[in-house]
Design a protein around this motif. Structure first.
Motif, PDB file in Angstrom:
ATOM      1  N   MET A  21       0.840  -1.188   0.000  1.00  0.00           N
ATOM      2  CA  MET A  21       0.000   0.000   0.000  1.00  0.00           C
ATOM      3  C   MET A  21       0.888   1.256   0.000  1.00  0.00           C
ATOM      4  SD  MET A  21      -3.021  -1.286  -0.011  1.00  0.00           S
ATOM      5  CE  MET A  21      -2.189  -2.579  -0.980  1.00  0.00           C
ATOM      6  N   PRO A  22       0.492   2.307  -0.718  1.00  0.00           N
ATOM      7  CA  PRO A  22       1.267   3.553  -0.701  1.00  0.00           C
ATOM      8  C   PRO A  22       1.457   4.055   0.727  1.00  0.00           C
ATOM      9  CG  PRO A  22      -0.374   3.611  -2.446  1.00  0.00           C
ATOM     10  CD  PRO A  22      -0.665   2.383  -1.631  1.00  0.00           C
ATOM     11  N   GLN A  23       2.676   4.399   1.065  1.00  0.00           N
ATOM     12  CA  GLN A  23       2.992   4.809   2.424  1.00  0.00           C
ATOM     13  C   GLN A  23       2.230   6.050   2.858  1.00  0.00           C
ATOM     14  OE1 GLN A  23       4.774   2.974   4.449  1.00  0.00           O
ATOM     15  NE2 GLN A  23       4.605   4.391   6.177  1.00  0.00           N
ATOM     16  N   ILE A  38      -8.303   0.893  10.871  1.00  0.00           N
ATOM     17  CA  ILE A  38      -8.147   0.625   9.449  1.00  0.00           C
ATOM     18  C   ILE A  38      -7.915   1.933   8.704  1.00  0.00           C
ATOM     19  CG2 ILE A  38      -9.348  -0.198   7.378  1.00  0.00           C
ATOM     20  CD1 ILE A  38     -10.801  -2.192   9.245  1.00  0.00           C
ATOM     21  N   LYS A  39      -6.777   2.008   8.019  1.00  0.00           N
ATOM     22  CA  LYS A  39      -6.450   3.171   7.197  1.00  0.00           C
ATOM     23  C   LYS A  39      -6.442   2.830   5.714  1.00  0.00           C
ATOM     24  CE  LYS A  39      -3.577   5.543  10.661  1.00  0.00           C
ATOM     25  NZ  LYS A  39      -2.304   6.296  10.864  1.00  0.00           N
ATOM     26  N   SER A  40      -5.916   1.669   5.369  1.00  0.00           N
ATOM     27  CA  SER A  40      -5.792   1.282   3.960  1.00  0.00           C
ATOM     28  C   SER A  40      -6.633   0.052   3.665  1.00  0.00           C
ATOM     29  CB  SER A  40      -4.326   0.997   3.617  1.00  0.00           C
ATOM     30  OG  SER A  40      -3.836  -0.111   4.348  1.00  0.00           O
ATOM     31  N   LEU A  41      -7.333   0.100   2.522  1.00  0.00           N
ATOM     32  CA  LEU A  41      -8.105  -1.048   2.062  1.00  0.00           C
ATOM     33  C   LEU A  41      -7.703  -1.348   0.624  1.00  0.00           C
ATOM     34  CD1 LEU A  41     -10.298   1.044   3.689  1.00  0.00           C
ATOM     35  CD2 LEU A  41     -11.596  -1.084   3.623  1.00  0.00           C
ATOM     36  N   ILE A  42      -7.427  -2.573   0.314  1.00  0.00           N
ATOM     37  CA  ILE A  42      -7.134  -2.955  -1.061  1.00  0.00           C
ATOM     38  C   ILE A  42      -8.436  -3.309  -1.749  1.00  0.00           C
ATOM     39  CG2 ILE A  42      -6.695  -5.407  -0.557  1.00  0.00           C
ATOM     40  CD1 ILE A  42      -4.389  -5.213  -2.636  1.00  0.00           C
ATOM     41  N   PHE A  43      -8.650  -2.719  -2.920  1.00  0.00           N
ATOM     42  CA  PHE A  43      -9.877  -2.950  -3.676  1.00  0.00           C
ATOM     43  C   PHE A  43      -9.605  -4.083  -4.657  1.00  0.00           C
ATOM     44  CE2 PHE A  43     -12.830  -2.130  -7.183  1.00  0.00           C
ATOM     45  CZ  PHE A  43     -14.021  -1.988  -6.500  1.00  0.00           C
ATOM     46  N   SER A  44      -9.970  -5.298  -4.266  1.00  0.00           N
ATOM     47  CA  SER A  44      -9.642  -6.451  -5.107  1.00  0.00           C
ATOM     48  C   SER A  44     -10.463  -7.664  -4.707  1.00  0.00           C
ATOM     49  CB  SER A  44      -8.150  -6.792  -4.973  1.00  0.00           C
ATOM     50  OG  SER A  44      -7.797  -7.903  -5.764  1.00  0.00           O
ATOM     51  N   THR A  45     -10.711  -8.522  -5.699  1.00  0.00           N
ATOM     52  CA  THR A  45     -11.280  -9.843  -5.427  1.00  0.00           C
ATOM     53  C   THR A  45     -10.325 -10.923  -5.927  1.00  0.00           C
ATOM     54  OG1 THR A  45     -12.509  -9.727  -7.532  1.00  0.00           O
ATOM     55  CG2 THR A  45     -13.685  -9.093  -5.527  1.00  0.00           C
ATOM     56  N   ASP A  46      -9.110 -10.509  -6.288  1.00  0.00           N
ATOM     57  CA  ASP A  46      -8.089 -11.444  -6.761  1.00  0.00           C
ATOM     58  C   ASP A  46      -7.428 -12.092  -5.544  1.00  0.00           C
ATOM     59  OD1 ASP A  46      -5.598 -12.582  -7.643  1.00  0.00           O
ATOM     60  OD2 ASP A  46      -5.749 -11.387  -9.475  1.00  0.00           O
ATOM     61  N   ILE A  47      -7.683 -13.362  -5.344  1.00  0.00           N
ATOM     62  CA  ILE A  47      -7.196 -14.039  -4.144  1.00  0.00           C
ATOM     63  C   ILE A  47      -5.674 -14.013  -4.061  1.00  0.00           C
ATOM     64  CG2 ILE A  47      -7.020 -16.303  -3.017  1.00  0.00           C
ATOM     65  CD1 ILE A  47      -9.886 -16.830  -3.845  1.00  0.00           C
ATOM     66  N   ILE A 202      -8.494   4.974   2.977  1.00  0.00           N
ATOM     67  CA  ILE A 202      -8.333   5.029   1.524  1.00  0.00           C
ATOM     68  C   ILE A 202      -8.383   3.631   0.923  1.00  0.00           C
ATOM     69  CG2 ILE A 202      -6.730   5.599  -0.354  1.00  0.00           C
ATOM     70  CD1 ILE A 202      -7.881   8.073   0.903  1.00  0.00           C
ATOM     71  N   THR A 203      -9.167   3.494  -0.154  1.00  0.00           N
ATOM     72  CA  THR A 203      -9.125   2.256  -0.929  1.00  0.00           C
ATOM     73  C   THR A 203      -8.108   2.424  -2.058  1.00  0.00           C
ATOM     74  OG1 THR A 203     -10.968   2.997  -2.324  1.00  0.00           O
ATOM     75  CG2 THR A 203     -11.499   1.590  -0.452  1.00  0.00           C
ATOM     76  N   TYR A 204      -7.297   1.386  -2.227  1.00  0.00           N
ATOM     77  CA  TYR A 204      -6.248   1.405  -3.238  1.00  0.00           C
ATOM     78  C   TYR A 204      -6.483   0.264  -4.220  1.00  0.00           C
ATOM     79  CZ  TYR A 204      -1.601   0.716  -5.299  1.00  0.00           C
ATOM     80  OH  TYR A 204      -0.551   0.537  -6.177  1.00  0.00           O
ATOM     81  N   THR A 205      -6.528   0.597  -5.506  1.00  0.00           N
ATOM     82  CA  THR A 205      -6.700  -0.421  -6.531  1.00  0.00           C
ATOM     83  C   THR A 205      -5.329  -0.878  -7.006  1.00  0.00           C
ATOM     84  OG1 THR A 205      -8.787   0.572  -7.259  1.00  0.00           O
ATOM     85  CG2 THR A 205      -7.716  -0.976  -8.767  1.00  0.00           C
ATOM     86  N   PRO A 206      -4.959  -2.128  -6.760  1.00  0.00           N
ATOM     87  CA  PRO A 206      -3.620  -2.605  -7.109  1.00  0.00           C
ATOM     88  C   PRO A 206      -3.527  -2.945  -8.595  1.00  0.00           C
ATOM     89  CG  PRO A 206      -4.889  -4.412  -6.235  1.00  0.00           C
ATOM     90  CD  PRO A 206      -5.782  -3.191  -6.154  1.00  0.00           C
ATOM     91  N   PRO A 207      -2.307  -3.105  -9.109  1.00  0.00           N
ATOM     92  CA  PRO A 207      -2.185  -3.626 -10.468  1.00  0.00           C
ATOM     93  C   PRO A 207      -2.759  -5.037 -10.527  1.00  0.00           C
ATOM     94  CG  PRO A 207      -0.059  -3.606  -9.351  1.00  0.00           C
ATOM     95  CD  PRO A 207      -1.004  -2.857  -8.477  1.00  0.00           C
ATOM     96  N   SER A 208      -3.274  -5.411 -11.673  1.00  0.00           N
ATOM     97  CA  SER A 208      -3.857  -6.745 -11.816  1.00  0.00           C
ATOM     98  C   SER A 208      -2.767  -7.810 -11.858  1.00  0.00           C
ATOM     99  CB  SER A 208      -4.686  -6.821 -13.100  1.00  0.00           C
ATOM    100  OG  SER A 208      -3.834  -6.708 -14.232  1.00  0.00           O
TER     101      SER A 208
END
Length: 224
Positions: A21-23, A38-47, A202-208
């Motif tokens: 997650m971005p610092q 909770i400060k950071s959430l990853i937006f993903s359903t990729d296990i 903040i929700t963060y969308t990671p690279p696929s």
């Protein structure tokens, strides 16, 4: 006196290729949910991505009808709190209520409802659960008060380029105490601006996986 504390880092050789997650997100106040901040959430359903990342929580919302099978799979992959989508658009009404209750029983920390959901359904879900209902809002014209009065405990602001303005409007209406999660964009500057506008997390969308693997394959080819 403020003294900078050195934080030791212990790394794994096999897990160096992970999603961090971005610092800058650490500047957010965070939201304490069920005794966890909770400060950071990853937006993903990729296990695979979820299993190899370091967020405080997972925001698992997807564009298909929610199912218990998907919820179970995501719960098994996540080492951190999971916030799972239970519909609100195509899927709604009693089905969303049942999905939300099942998610709570499986251990979810919260359920996320989509922007089109009716306030009556939010009320039915919130009255059936002990975990918070997170209501997604996408426009400055959304019915913020109606959703909050129906039982939404947290807003998930996902307004694209208008996210910061929506966050500011929510703050103007509810003051500083209402919890807000918001998308932060792709740069540290945009994330910081979203935090400064009033977002608590903040929700963060990671690279696929395909994007990550593309870089890996490029290295493999160059190595050969």
């Amino acid at each position: 006196m403020n003294k900078k504390v050195y934080v030791p880092v212990v790394e794994s050789e096999l897990r160096r290729r992970s999603v961090s997650m971005p610092q800058v997100i650490r500047n957010a106040s965070g939201i304490i949910i069920l005794n966890k901040r909770i400060k950071s959430l990853i937006f993903s359903t990729d296990i695979a991505v979820i299993h190899n990342s370091n967020p405080d929580a997972v925001m698992a919302v997807y564009p298909f009808t929610p199912t218990l099978t998907i919820t179970q799979a995501l719960m098994s992959a996540s080492f951190v709190p999971l916030f799972i989508g239970v519909g609100g658009g195509l899927t709604s009404g009693n089905r969303s209520v049942y999905l939300a209750l099942q998610a709570e029983l499986l251990g979810a920390y919260g359920v996320v409802v989509n922007a089109p959901i009716k306030n009556e359904v939010i009320k039915d879900i919130s009255s059936s659960l002990d975990i918070p209902v997170v209501a997604t809002v996408v426009s400055e014209n959304d019915d913020f008060e109606g959703k909050a009065n129906a039982g939404a405990k947290i807003f998930n602001v996902s307004g694209g380029k208008n996210t910061i303005q929506i966050v500011k409007k929510v703050r103007d209406i509810f003051g500083e105490e209402f919890p807000i999660i918001a998308t932060g964009g792709k740069t540290e500057e945009s994330i910081l601006q979203t935090i400064e506008s009033g977002a608590n997390a903040i929700t963060y969308t990671p690279p696929s996986s395909s994007e990550i693997f593309s870089a890996v394959m490029k290295n493999y080819r160059e190595f050969k």
